[in-house]
Scaffold this motif. Structure first.
Motif, PDB file in Angstrom:
ATOM      1  N   GLY A  51      -4.422   2.790   3.588  1.00 21.33           N
ATOM      2  CA  GLY A  51      -4.508   1.430   3.051  1.00 21.33           C
ATOM      3  C   GLY A  51      -3.974   0.403   4.031  1.00 21.33           C
ATOM      4  O   GLY A  51      -4.540  -0.681   4.190  1.00 21.33           O
ATOM      5  N   SER A  76       0.797  -1.228   0.000  1.00 21.11           N
ATOM      6  CA  SER A  76       0.000   0.000   0.000  1.00 21.11           C
ATOM      7  C   SER A  76       0.831   1.280   0.000  1.00 21.11           C
ATOM      8  O   SER A  76       0.473   2.246  -0.686  1.00 21.11           O
ATOM      9  N   SER A  88       0.734   3.403   1.990  1.00 23.52           N
ATOM     10  CA  SER A  88      -0.238   4.415   2.400  1.00 23.52           C
ATOM     11  C   SER A  88      -0.759   4.046   3.777  1.00 23.52           C
ATOM     12  O   SER A  88      -1.125   2.890   4.023  1.00 23.52           O
ATOM     13  N   ARG A 120      -6.505  -0.226   6.855  1.00 25.11           N
ATOM     14  CA  ARG A 120      -7.630  -1.063   6.420  1.00 25.11           C
ATOM     15  C   ARG A 120      -7.228  -2.539   6.369  1.00 25.11           C
ATOM     16  O   ARG A 120      -7.963  -3.415   6.836  1.00 25.11           O
ATOM     17  N   THR A 121      -6.051  -2.807   5.815  1.00 25.97           N
ATOM     18  CA  THR A 121      -5.596  -4.198   5.688  1.00 25.97           C
ATOM     19  C   THR A 121      -5.321  -4.826   7.044  1.00 25.97           C
ATOM     20  O   THR A 121      -5.623  -6.004   7.279  1.00 25.97           O
TER      21      THR A 121
END
Length: 437
Positions: free
Chosen positions: A414, A409, A411, A417-418
């Motif tokens: 990101g 990601s 990021s 979220r993962t």
């Protein structure tokens, strides 16, 4: 960052100390790996010399190079009046701070105070400490105390002592060095094997460590704070005198020169989850830097948490170190008082629970998977409950996933979220274990 093979030619349990490089006969070079750590990479077709492999503080028992901390401490501090199974050999234990250094330093400013005294008293003529290096940090040689303020912050960034091991034999004068437990062990092993190192290393400051973090950890924090990928000058322990000691902030300078600051509470527990942590740290039994002249860390105790400027726990192991602290107290330069040894271990209780109590289980898991394990002190090995074993399994899954997630990601959003399902499941099994315990 250069992408190289994940196969470490010295040990799969590497923290980047760099001791192997000096003995590698130019077959190795320190470089970044795919997980964001500085580790040795093979640069020659010739085999890596056995001496280089034995220099590793995480050498496997079969290699025969590493000596455990108990044996090394026995040689280093034979006259220490107390030996404790958790603290190691020591002179005295204290808690407090340096009024002159606390505001510009991490914890209570004791490391800066001690280095200042080491230079002022002529114990050493040089320091080898971590200084800023633009977007990161690296070890550098310091002559005189002009740069002491710039050495006084905690750095959660990969560094290596490679240059230290190459520099000492040619150095005029004596040198003092700081490091986490594995780095200190590498230094002491070198002193044991090479007389010139023993003569020239005058003092070792141990920094109590909760686990070494990848470069990705700083990348993630900088992006979370809004500084972006081209950040500079990361600061990990920005203090707030009006808040609790644990409510500190991270800051970094963005590409446009704007400084972005973020309370660490915003990203949640980055230590108990094991995210971005070196695998080797799960096979380290030295919680309190048992081989340093003096061990320093955060006073994570209820009675000190409300002090936002921070306090340090202090373990003096050599008579020289204890004299420095006692003189500082007598001269009014330290606000430090003796404490019970139990307060020192209580301040790092979470680290003892994970790194020692659960080590036997992790060794078993590694062997089931056919992985080699480093030599560890058998006396610390214990059996754990089924519920705590679940915590260990999920913690390792979370640690491992953090590297894959960040590489994909790059990021913070990101990544969050993962990693959310991993963190939720870890929180559930941790709460279950606490209830059953």
């Amino acid at each position: 960052m250069k992408n190289a093979s994940s196969q470490n030619p010295v040990s799969p349990y590497c923290t980047g100390c760099g001791a192997c490089i000096a003995d590698s006969d130019q077959t190795l070079r320190m470089d970044w790996d795919v997980h964001g750590f500085l580790v040795p990479h093979k640069i020659s077709d010739r085999p890596v010399p056995e001496l280089a492999i034995k220099a590793c503080p995480f050498a496997a028992a079969a290699v025969g190079g590493a000596t455990d901390e108990d044996k090394l401490a026995e040689d280093l501090f034979p006259d220490a009046p107390t030996s404790d199974p958790e603290i190691g050999r020591f002179e005295q234990t204290y808690i407090g701070y340096s009024p002159s250094h606390r505001e510009t330093s991490s914890s209570g400013g004791l490391a800066t105070f001690v280095f200042d005294e080491v230079l002022t008293q002529g114990i050493a003529t040089h320091l080898f400490v971590v200084l800023t290096d633009g977007a990161g940090y690296k070890y550098r040689l310091v002559e005189g105390n002009a740069d002491l303020v710039t050495t006084s912050k905690t750095r959660y960034f990969p560094v290596t002592l490679q240059e230290f091991f190459e520099l000492v034999p040619t150095l005029d004068g004596r040198i003092a060095v700081s490091g986490v437990a594995c780095f200190v062990k590498a230094v002491r092993m070198r002193q044991r094997s090479f007389p010139e190192f023993d003569r020239k290393i005058a003092f070792v400051v141990g920094i109590i460590c909760g686990g070494l973090k990848s470069k990705y950890f700083t990348d993630y924090l900088a992006d979370s704070a809004g500084a972006g990928a081209r950040y500079r000058h990361p600061e990990y322990r920005v203090k707030d005198a009006t808040a609790s000691a644990s409510n500190y902030a991270f800051s970094a300078e963005g590409e446009d020169g704007t400084v972005h600051t973020m309370k660490m509470a915003r990203v949640g527990d980055m230590w108990g989850t094991g995210m971005f942590k070196a695998k080797a740290c799960d096979f380290c039994t030295d919680v309190l830097t048992e081989l340093a002249d003096i061990s320093l860390g955060d006073a994570w105790l209820p009675e000190y948490r409300t002090d936002g400027l921070g306090n340090s726990v202090i373990v003096t192991r050599s008579r020289l170190a204890d004299d420095i602290i006692r003189r500082g107290i007598e001269q009014g330069n330290l606000h430090v008082a003796s404490c019970a040894p139990s307060q020192i271990t209580s301040s790092q209780r979470a680290s003892f629970l994970h790194r020692r109590d659960a080590l036997k289980f992790r060794i078993g898991q590694a062997r089931i998977q056919g992985q080699p394990v480093p030599e560890v002190r058998s006396r610390v090995l214990k059996r754990i409950s089924f519920s705590y074993a679940l915590v260990q399994i999920q913690r390792e899954l979370t640690r491992s996933a953090s590297f894959t997630s960040w590489r994909r990601s790059r990021s913070a959003n990101g990544f969050d979220r993962t990693m959310r399902p991993y963190r939720i499941l870890l929180k559930i099994v941790t709460r279950l274990n606490r209830m059953l315990r």
